[in-house]
Each structure stands twice: as structure tokens, then as C-alpha cells.
Design an enzyme around this catalytic site. Structure first.
Site, PDB file in Angstrom:
ATOM      1  N   GLU A 266       0.883  -1.183   0.000  1.00 47.89           N
ATOM      2  CA  GLU A 266       0.000   0.000   0.000  1.00 47.89           C
ATOM      3  C   GLU A 266       0.907   1.216   0.000  1.00 47.89           C
ATOM      4  O   GLU A 266       1.572   1.499   1.003  1.00 47.89           O
ATOM      5  CB  GLU A 266      -0.886  -0.004   1.257  1.00 47.89           C
ATOM      6  CG  GLU A 266      -1.778  -1.207   1.393  1.00 47.89           C
ATOM      7  CD  GLU A 266      -2.854  -1.292   0.322  1.00 47.89           C
ATOM      8  OE1 GLU A 266      -3.155  -0.263  -0.309  1.00 47.89           O
ATOM      9  OE2 GLU A 266      -3.363  -2.392   0.101  1.00 47.89           O
ATOM     10  N   CYS A 300      -2.778   9.237   3.343  1.00 53.05           N
ATOM     11  CA  CYS A 300      -2.519   8.835   1.959  1.00 53.05           C
ATOM     12  C   CYS A 300      -3.726   9.113   1.062  1.00 53.05           C
ATOM     13  O   CYS A 300      -3.600   9.187  -0.148  1.00 53.05           O
ATOM     14  CB  CYS A 300      -2.141   7.366   1.906  1.00 53.05           C
ATOM     15  SG  CYS A 300      -3.377   6.317   2.686  1.00 53.05           S
TER      16      CYS A 300
HETATM   17  P1  NAD Z   1       8.409   4.805   4.519  1.00 55.82           P
HETATM   18  O1  NAD Z   1       8.318   4.011   3.270  1.00 55.82           O
HETATM   19  O2  NAD Z   1       9.570   5.676   4.729  1.00 55.82           O
HETATM   20  O3  NAD Z   1       8.354   3.841   5.798  1.00 55.82           O
HETATM   21  C1  NAD Z   1       7.302   2.937   6.022  1.00 55.82           C
HETATM   22  C2  NAD Z   1       7.801   1.796   6.894  1.00 55.82           C
HETATM   23  O4  NAD Z   1       8.783   1.064   6.154  1.00 55.82           O
HETATM   24  C3  NAD Z   1       8.493   2.252   8.176  1.00 55.82           C
HETATM   25  O5  NAD Z   1       8.183   1.363   9.217  1.00 55.82           O
HETATM   26  C4  NAD Z   1       9.965   2.159   7.804  1.00 55.82           C
HETATM   27  O6  NAD Z   1      10.810   1.984   8.904  1.00 55.82           O
HETATM   28  C5  NAD Z   1       9.964   0.933   6.914  1.00 55.82           C
HETATM   29  N1  NAD Z   1      11.098   0.845   5.989  1.00 55.82           N
HETATM   30  C6  NAD Z   1      11.866   1.845   5.500  1.00 55.82           C
HETATM   31  N2  NAD Z   1      12.834   1.348   4.695  1.00 55.82           N
HETATM   32  C7  NAD Z   1      12.656   0.001   4.655  1.00 55.82           C
HETATM   33  C8  NAD Z   1      13.317  -1.057   3.989  1.00 55.82           C
HETATM   34  N3  NAD Z   1      14.373  -0.848   3.197  1.00 55.82           N
HETATM   35  N4  NAD Z   1      12.867  -2.314   4.161  1.00 55.82           N
HETATM   36  C9  NAD Z   1      11.794  -2.551   4.944  1.00 55.82           C
HETATM   37  N5  NAD Z   1      11.129  -1.588   5.623  1.00 55.82           N
HETATM   38  C10 NAD Z   1      11.547  -0.320   5.474  1.00 55.82           C
HETATM   39  O7  NAD Z   1       7.055   5.620   4.584  1.00 55.82           O
HETATM   40  P2  NAD Z   1       6.627   6.692   5.680  1.00 55.82           P
HETATM   41  O8  NAD Z   1       7.385   7.944   5.439  1.00 55.82           O
HETATM   42  O9  NAD Z   1       6.651   6.058   7.016  1.00 55.82           O
HETATM   43  O10 NAD Z   1       5.082   6.909   5.314  1.00 55.82           O
HETATM   44  C11 NAD Z   1       4.641   7.824   4.363  1.00 55.82           C
HETATM   45  C12 NAD Z   1       4.286   7.136   3.068  1.00 55.82           C
HETATM   46  O11 NAD Z   1       3.339   6.108   3.330  1.00 55.82           O
HETATM   47  C13 NAD Z   1       3.617   8.048   2.078  1.00 55.82           C
HETATM   48  O12 NAD Z   1       4.154   7.807   0.810  1.00 55.82           O
HETATM   49  C14 NAD Z   1       2.149   7.645   2.127  1.00 55.82           C
HETATM   50  O13 NAD Z   1       1.425   7.894   0.966  1.00 55.82           O
HETATM   51  C15 NAD Z   1       2.279   6.184   2.376  1.00 55.82           C
HETATM   52  N6  NAD Z   1       1.045   5.641   2.939  1.00 55.82           N
HETATM   53  C16 NAD Z   1       0.278   4.840   2.143  1.00 55.82           C
HETATM   54  C17 NAD Z   1      -0.922   4.333   2.629  1.00 55.82           C
HETATM   55  C18 NAD Z   1      -1.791   3.435   1.784  1.00 55.82           C
HETATM   56  O14 NAD Z   1      -2.668   2.792   2.329  1.00 55.82           O
HETATM   57  N7  NAD Z   1      -1.578   3.356   0.473  1.00 55.82           N
HETATM   58  C19 NAD Z   1      -1.316   4.629   3.934  1.00 55.82           C
HETATM   59  C20 NAD Z   1      -0.501   5.453   4.710  1.00 55.82           C
HETATM   60  C21 NAD Z   1       0.679   5.961   4.208  1.00 55.82           C
END
Ligand code: NAD
Length: 500
Positions: A266, A300
Site C-alpha cells: 500500500e 494517503c
Molecule cells: P516509509 O516508506 O519511509 O516507511 C514505512 C515503513 O517502512 C516504516 O516502518 C519504515 O521503517 C519501513 N522501511 C523503511 N525502509 C525500509 C526497507 N528498506 N525495508 C523494509 N522496511 C523499510 O514511509 P513513511 O514515510 O513512514 O510513510 C509515508 C508514506 O506512506 C507516504 O508515501 C504515504 O502515501 C504512504 N502511505 C500509504 C498508505 C496506503 O494505504 N496506500 C497509507 C498510509 C501511508
């Protein structure tokens, strides 16, 4: 009541600078990271550290996966009623601690406490209730091939699954993954965002109270490239459910795909909010304020590109600007606050850099555009005004890239064809909102728009039975309802011939 006392002992300390150390939850125990190292956890409204979280690494993940693997035969062997009862107990504990959890979420994330109380925490409890009861009614298919041959489908849990979630709706999204994974009979290694770890830590305390067998739910805190990547890479983690940025999703897919893991992604969005001249104007304006700036635009599903039909463009622009000027920005812990702080300094700077970019691209700032200096204890917090920008090309970077903050653009359009082309022009396809009283037009656009979720004359009404997710670079797969239970189970076809 026991849980309430144990959990509530932290209340009152949360708002001060404390040395509170968050712990991992592995094999039924709350434990320090093996490295003994901790990361700083910020209160974004104050701009200062208020607690610490484990800087875990692959060794903690290894222990968590080992515990989850050992617990899998026990948990998957429980009857559906037993699993349902434990999940319902956890849901009740969240409800009993609603006030405390709302405070925790507001302090950790910077979101208005009123929002956490009304949306985040009730939804976390609802997620557990929904899947705890869904499994009581789930069934699988059978196909009578002919009079002697019957095919039936078993839906079996996968094993150990990984759940990785972001910071914008911390407990809401964390539980949205954990609940179906556990309900389906899997054991879980979960990682909340390192930017907002506190509510997941409280959840681990509540899970102890709810009576989960050791190892069924494991929560490992720490950084994405360390803890998250170790979960994704682990051979014994059979599926990954991830919510976060598109770039991170691509990194995860690159690792998981050659290992043939099940993946649910997502990801980001840049959602269009389309307003036709024959809409319910008042409702469109009021809802657009919410869909633009709720949670400081850090949802999001927020509609960050507002397209308004030319004939009502100026009228809408004035009314929208006026409504935005009424939003109360300030200390998130105050009841009346409608917009709180952005989640981190890095994100605050990213959002401001996009406002600068919009100016460079020729945009006019209609409203906002600057950091907000809140007086008193929040003087160093990361606050940004609700910002409205116009006069930008639909295909410029400001209108194509995800900002994920309190920044929206206004773009006029003449007709359906033109607005569809502009709305569908980004790499994303998460959600869309359409405002019109002409339902034929609404249905037509809903069919043609690149989005996994379309709201017509409303926004963010969520029925947990519906498929949730995006197309294009907004993700792969769907969460919610049976979709989630299908993702977290493996279908096995059994064919039996009955003639001797
Ligand atoms: P992010 O991708 O930076 O981090 C999300 C999670 O992934 C965190 O727990 C982070 O520690 C982990 N992560 C980071 N690098 C990783 C790796 N290499 N391997 C595995 N895990 C890793 O995102 P964010 O800044 O926390 O959240 C914002 C983003 O999330 C925005 O782009 C937003 O649109 C999206 N979002 C999407 C939805 C949806 O349902 N589509 C919902 C909420 C947020």
C-alpha cells in the site's frame, strides 16, 4: 481493569521529557534490543526528544521470527472461536484505554488529540473486532465437478508473516495489518515506524494482558533499512504486508520477489479531488477542507490536487480560502486544535521545500505557505500553515510528486475529458473524489479514473468490508474484508473422486 492500571501508570509522564525506553515484544516478553542501543523519539509539537526506542537489528528479528515459527502450530491449531476471543479481548483493552492511547498518539505523531480520539484509536479497536468476527463467518468454496467428483478449497494460514507500517496513522494502520494476519491463524513479526513507535509499544503491553500465547505477535522496533529489511529478507517470513512510500515499496519488492514471497504493498498517492459546477457547493467546500488538511494533509487518501470547473472556480477559491483561514492550528494536545504539527523535522523541511518548488514553477500562494510559530510550549514545534497554490501546470513536479503535507493545488478545468486527462496524469492511482449531482457523470468518471478507491460526494467514509488499495505506483493487492483474509491465507484445492 488490571491492564488499565498497568498502562495508565505512564500517563502524565508522556508530555514531559522523560527517559522512557520503549521495549521490543518478542516471544511474549517485553525486552531490550540485543544491541542495547536506542534511538531518539521526538515529540514533534515540541521539537524535542521525549523517549527512546530500540535500535534493533537482524539479531532481534531472528529471535522474533524463531519465536513466531515456534508459536505457529499452536496458534493455527487454536479453534476459530479461541482466536476470535483473544482478538476481541485486545479490541476491548484498546477501548478501555482510548483516552490514554489518544494522548499517546497525539504526542508521538503531532496529530490533534480530537482526531486521535475520534478516528485513530476507535479504528484500531474496530480493526481487531472486524477480523475477530469476520473469521466466525468465513467460508471457502467447493465445486461439484460431476456426480462423483468434488473439489473444495482449503484456506490455510501461511506461517510467519511480516507487517511493516508507516507513521501517519500509527496504531490505525499497524492494527489494520496485524488483525487479519492473526485472525487468519498466522503468527506475526511486526515493525511500526521508528518515527511513531509509542502506540505499538502500548499495544504490546495490551497484548500481554489479552493473553496471546508467547511468540504469536512479535513487535520489533527500529529503523527500516535494518529491522524492516531483515524481516523482508528472512527466509522464514513467508509474506510481507507493507504500507509506506512507493520507493520503499520498490526496494521491498526487489528483495521479496525472487524469494517468491506473497506481497501486499500500500503505497503513496497524489489524489485528485474533482469539483463540478453542479455539485452541492457547501458540502464540497467543507469536505474539501477536511480532505486537504486532516492530519496536516498526512493521510494517503487526502486530495492534494483540487480540480474545479471553470464556471465556479473563483467562487470555490474564495469560499475554500475563507474556510481554511478558520482552521485552528496549534498545540495538538488541546481539545480545540484542528491542525497539529508535522511528524518530524525532516518531513517539515520536505514540505517547505515543495512550497519553494511550487513558487519556482510559477505557482501563486493563495493562502499559507509558511511555517507557523505557535506560542508557549510548542514554540519549537514543526507546524506549517494550510497552503493553497494555484496557477501551476497540471504536469509540473508540484502536481505530480507526493508532498504528503498541508499543501494543495487548485486547477481549473472546462470539461470531463480535460479533467480526466489531468487527474490520470500522475504515476499514482490510490483514491479520487468526485463532486457532482449528476450521477451519470459521476459513474462515468468513477469508471475511467485511475484509482483503487473513488468517493462520490463524500470523502473517507470507510466500510471495512470493501477492498482497500491503489493501482499504478500506489500499490499491489488489496487490504480490507475478505481481500485481507485471502492475502493472509494460502488456497489449497483438494479434488476427491468418490466412485470405488
Ligand atoms: P516509509 O516508506 O519511509 O516507511 C514505512 C515503513 O517502512 C516504516 O516502518 C519504515 O521503517 C519501513 N522501511 C523503511 N525502509 C525500509 C526497507 N528498506 N525495508 C523494509 N522496511 C523499510 O514511509 P513513511 O514515510 O513512514 O510513510 C509515508 C508514506 O506512506 C507516504 O508515501 C504515504 O502515501 C504512504 N502511505 C500509504 C498508505 C496506503 O494505504 N496506500 C497509507 C498510509 C501511508
Amino acid at each position: 481493569m488490571v491492564a488499565e492500571q498497568k498502562v495508565f501508570k505512564m500517563k502524565g509522564e508522556m508530555n514531559k521529557r522523560t527517559d522512557e525506553k520503549i521495549l521490543n515484544y518478542i516471544n511474549g516478553e517485553l525486552c531490550a534490543p540485543l544491541s542495547k542501543l536506542y534511538l531518539e523519539n521526538y515529540n514533534p509539537a515540541l521539537g524535542e526528544v521525549y523517549s527512546y526506542l530500540p535500535d534493533s537489528d537482524e539479531r532481534d528479528v531472528e529471535q522474533a521470527v524463531e519465536a513466531a515459527k515456534k508459536a505457529f502450530p499452536i496458534w493455527s491449531g487454536y479453534s476459530i472461536e479461541e482466536r476470535s476471543n483473544i482478538l476481541m479481548r485486545l479490541a476491548s483493552l484498546i477501548e478501555e484505554n482510548l483516552e490514554f492511547l489518544a494522548e499517546v498518539e497525539s504526542i508521538d505523531n503531532g496529530k490533534p488529540i480530537a482526531l486521535a480520539r475520534k478516528v485513530d484509536i476507535p479504528r484500531a479497536s474496530a480493526n481487531f473486532k472486524f477480523f475477530a468476527t469476520a473469521i466466525l463467518h468465513a467460508s471457502s468454496e467447493s465445486h461439484a465437478t460431476n456426480s462423483q467428483t468434488l473439489n473444495y478449497t482449503l484456506r490455510q494460514p501461511i506461517g510467519v508473516v511480516g507487517c511493516i507500517s508507516p507513521w501517519n496513522l500509527p496504531l490505525y494502520l499497524f492494527s489494520w495489518k496485524i488483525a487479519p494476519a492473526l485472525a487468519a491463524g498466522n503468527t506475526v513479526v511486526a515493525k511500526p515506524s521508528e518515527i511513531t513507535p509509542m502506540s505499538a509499544y502500548i499495544l504490546s503491553k495490551l497484548a500481554v494482558e489479552a493473553g496471546f500465547p508467547a511468540g504469536v505477535l512479535n513487535i520489533v522496533h527500529g529503523e527500516g533499512p535494518k529491522v524492516g529489511a531483515s524481516i523482508v529478507e528472512h527466509l522464514n517470513v513467508k509474506a510481507i504486508s507493507f504500507t509506506g512510500g512507493t520507493q520503499t515499496g520498490a526496494t521491498i519488492a526487489k528483495i521479496a520477489a525472487p524469494m517468491f514471497k506473497k506481497l501486499s504493498l500500500e503505497l503513496g498517492g497524489k489524489n485528485p479531488n474533482i469539483i463540478f459546477e453542479n455539485c452541492d457547493f457547501e458540502k464540497a467546500v467543507a469536505t474539501s477542507v477536511r480532505s486537504s488538511f486532516s492530519n496536516q494533509g498526512q493521510i494517503c487518501l487526502c486530495g492534494s490536487r483540487i480540480f474545479v470547473q471553470q464556471s465556479i472556480y473563483n467562487h470555490f477559491k474564495q469560499a475554500f480560502k475563507e474556510r481554511c483561514s478558520l482552521l485552528k492550528i496549534g498545540d495538538p494536545i488541546l481539545e480545540e486544535t484542528q491542525m497539529g504539527a508535522l511528524v518530524s523535522k525532516a518531513h517539515f523541511e520536505k514540505v517547505l521545500s515543495y512550497i519553494d518548488l511550487a513558487k519556482q514553477e510559477g505557482g501563486t500562494i493563495l493562502y499559507g505557505g509558511k511555517p507557523v510559530k505557535v506560542s508557549g510550549r510548542c514554540a519549537n514545534g514543526w507546524f506549517v500553515e494550510p497552503t493553497i497554490i494555484e496557477n501551476l501546470a497540471y504536469d509540473c513536479r508540484t502536481n505530480q510528486e507526493e508532498i504528503f503535507g498541508p499543501v494543495v493545488t487548485l486547477t481549473p478545468f472546462e470539461n470531463e475529458e480535460e479533467v480526466l486527462a489531468m487527474a490520470n496524469s500522475t504515476q499514482y492511482g490510490l483514491s479520487a473524489t468526485i463532486w457532482t449531482k449528476n450521477l451519470n457523470k459521476a459513474h462515468r468518471i468513477a469508471q475511467k479514473i485511475d484509482a483503487g478507491i473513488v468517493w462520490i460526494n463524500c470523502w473517507l467514509i470507510r466500510d471495512l468490508r470493501t477492498p482497500f488499495g491503489g493501482i499504478k505506483n500506489s500499490g499491489v493487492g488489496r487490504e480490507g474484508g475478505w481481500e485481507a483474509l485471502r492475502f493472509f491465507t494460502e488456497p489449497k484445492n483438494v479434488c476427491i473422486e468418490t466412485n470405488d
